[in-house]
Design an enzyme around this catalytic site. Structure first.
Site, mmCIF file in Angstrom:
data_model
loop_
_atom_site.group_PDB
_atom_site.id
_atom_site.type_symbol
_atom_site.label_atom_id
_atom_site.label_comp_id
_atom_site.label_asym_id
_atom_site.label_seq_id
_atom_site.Cartn_x
_atom_site.Cartn_y
_atom_site.Cartn_z
ATOM 1 N N SER B 70 0.853 -1.194 0.000
ATOM 2 C CA SER B 70 0.000 0.000 0.000
ATOM 3 C C SER B 70 0.885 1.238 0.000
ATOM 4 C CB SER B 70 -0.918 0.009 1.215
ATOM 5 O OG SER B 70 -0.147 -0.010 2.400
ATOM 6 N N CYS B 130 -5.422 1.636 -9.355
ATOM 7 C CA CYS B 130 -4.636 1.583 -8.119
ATOM 8 C C CYS B 130 -5.571 1.437 -6.929
ATOM 9 C CB CYS B 130 -3.785 2.834 -7.927
ATOM 10 S SG CYS B 130 -2.852 2.749 -6.376
#
Lengths: 251, 304
Positions: B70, B130
């Site tokens: 992340s 994303c």
């Protein structure tokens, strides 16, 4: 070109339950290694990523690293036996920067003491090592061979100085002028050392730890927070660190 | 000598192996292990209109045969890339650079495409998938109508081949691929990471500071291969396949499924010189089956 190395494990010891001391053979890495750098190690078993482990010490032909079994990776690594080959990338990262002739303090806590052995030998340092309790005190003899001024501390007072290593260092700083402080340990220790160093205006370098991916600065996963904004707000622990100037990072 | 050269969206790649954006920085770090010239091309770190600091750490967690990340698109911004990084890459290396961009709005995507069109990048990859940013990203990539509209608008400003990066976090990847094609995309790349989570059972908190992250590595490869196969049958534009490639055999698998280019990614974290093994394996495979041109295996899957 840099490369990965297949290194033979030539010595293995369990220093205390769950803490292992490995020595691997690799002249190229051993001669290139600087204090504070780390190795990125394939642990085996079903683990996928490499694990970053700091270099504890080197000879002309070997590297020593110590680690605590914490998860799957370190558990798998601890199962390796002398004679086994280990896949290692390294030496990686930006280590401690020492200045010849300086009077320094080296302070470490728990498993954070391991990366400081080579540093203790290469500097004129008062060394403070903190452990939770007597049973967890390791490598005392190694540090005493490396430095003439070693204070072992236990949080519960069962061995050596009774209390935190930070307290012992604080007492030392009252009576001694110090040019620089080097620290590796748990976050509360890093925070305290950073605060003390900045209060006393002593340059200070901290070795940080973070969950890591590539180990060479490309994947941007192992970051620490800095005082910069924008792209530079987070810096890679693997390539900008693991050692940072205490004033650069936000802990 | 077997031919590894591939043409993708009119651009020549000396071999079909590229890298996945976000795993490879801007190439400099891995160039210390293997020359960037060994790759057919490489996917540069995802860019945004303005510089971004990214998410708090931890940003990575290991999973069975893979990782969650992340990062949150930490990058210096498209202008620094266009003005400083890309000119340097063009001067130092002889390989194709695939720029990757993410926007918050259609206008931002179009503006970035315009800026990147005036650089030496070979291909522009549009990231609409994303999973680690709050705005844009995945929000664009899960709605076919939005993907078509976005692609159409960006194409107006884009003078380079435009490749749309698809998310696996959708009900039908083929619907999104068709929408990209209808919007005028020159190619598609897939898969981006699969949204996932890991929990520390001692603290009862997620390991990632961002709570969730994108899954990559060998764990996702079968999903990626299946999706490449489906998309290959659904659209005519060429595919960049990726997801868990660890060997030359994996590259061949993606190509049989329909990929024209195949990206290495997470595997390089383990083996920084993976490209060398991959190329050797591919040549050995071609030799074994008497294949003279790597293009001959693309989309040759025969279903049972």
């Amino acid at each position: 070109m840099k490369k990965t190395y297949n290194c033979k494990l030539i010595r293995k010891e369990e220093l205390c339950p769950g803490i292992f001391d490995f020595e691997i053979e690799c002249p190229e890495m051993a001669q290139a290694a600087k204090t504070g750098q780390f190795l990125h190690i394939t642990c085996g078993g079903s683990t996928f990523l490499r694990r970053p482990i700091s270099i504890c010490d080197t000879t002309d032909t070997t590297l020593r690293f110590c680690f605590q079994v914490k998860g799957e990776g370190t558990k798998e690594l601890s199962l390796r036996e002398v004679g086994d080959m280990i896949d290692v990338m390294g030496p990686l990262g930006h280590g401690f920067e020492t200045v010849p002739g300086e009077k320094t303090v080296v302070i470490g806590g728990g498993i954070g003491t391991f990366p400081l052995l080579k540093l203790a030998r290469e500097t004129d340092s008062a060394v403070f090592l903190g452990f939770r309790t007597k049973e967890l005190v390791v490598m005392e003899d190694d540090f005493k061979a490396a430095s003439g001024n070693v204070t072992v501390c236990t949080d519960d007072g069962t061995y050596g100085y009774n209390g935190f290593a930070i307290a012992a260092m604080g007492e030392y700083l009252l009576e001694n002028k110090v040019d620089r402080i080097f620290c590796c340990g748990p976050t509360p220790m890093l925070k305290a050392v950073k605060q003390i160093a900045e209060y006393r205006d002593i340059p200070c370098q901290l070795s940080l730890e973070q969950r890591m991916g590539c180990g060479i600065g490309a994947c941007l996963t192992c970051v620490c927070e800095t005082k910069d904004e924008g792209m530079g707000k987070y810096k890679q622990v693997c390539s900008c660190g693991p050692v940072f100037d205490s004033k650069e990072v936000v802990l | 000598m077997a031919n590894l050269e591939v043409e993708y969206c009119g651009v020549k790649f000396k071999n079909p192996i590229v890298t996945a954006s976000g795993t490879f920085g801007f190439g400099y770090e891995y160039n210390e292990y293997v020359s960037l010239n060994e790759y057919g091309g490489f996917g540069a770190k995802g860019l945004t209109r303005q510089p971004r600091g990214g998410n708090k750490a931890p940003r990575i967690a290991e999973t069975p045969s893979g990782i969650l990340n992340s990062v949150g698109l930490q990058n210096p911004g498209v202008e620094v890339f266009a003005d400083v990084i890309m000119p340097d890459l063009a001067e130092k290396f002889d390989t194709n650079v695939i720029a990757n961009m993410s926007g918050n709005t259609i206008e931002e995507y179009a503006e970035m495409a315009e800026i990147l069109s005036d650089t030496d990048v070979a291909v522009i990859e549009m990231n609409i998938s994303c999973p680690n940013v709050k705005h844009g990203g995945l929000a664009f990539g899960t709605n076919a109508a939005v993907v078509e509209e976005l692609t159409k608008e960006v194409k107006k400003k884009c003078k380079k081949p435009l490749v749309v990066k698809l998310s696996p976090n959708v009900t039908s990847v083929t619907d999104i691929a068709k929408a990209a094609e209808a919007g005028g995309a020159d190619g598609v790349s897939l898969i981006n990471t699969l949204l996932g989570m890991r929990i520390d059972i001692n603290t009862r908190r997620p390991i990632l500071a961002n709570n969730t992250g994108g899954l990559s590595g060998p764990a996702v490869k079968p999903v990626a291969v299946r999706m490449v196969h489906e998309v290959y049958n659904a659209v005519k534009i060429p595919i960049i396949g990726m997801g868990g490639v660890m060997s030359g055999d994996d590259v061949i698998e993606f190509m049989i499924a329909g990929a024209r280019l195949v990206a290495l990614g997470t595997g390089m974290f383990v083996k920084p010189d993976l490209i060398l093994d991959v190329k050797r394996d591919i040549l050995a495979y071609m030799d074994r089956f008497g294949i003279e041109d790597i293009n001959d295996i693309v989309g040759t899957l025969e279903l049972n």
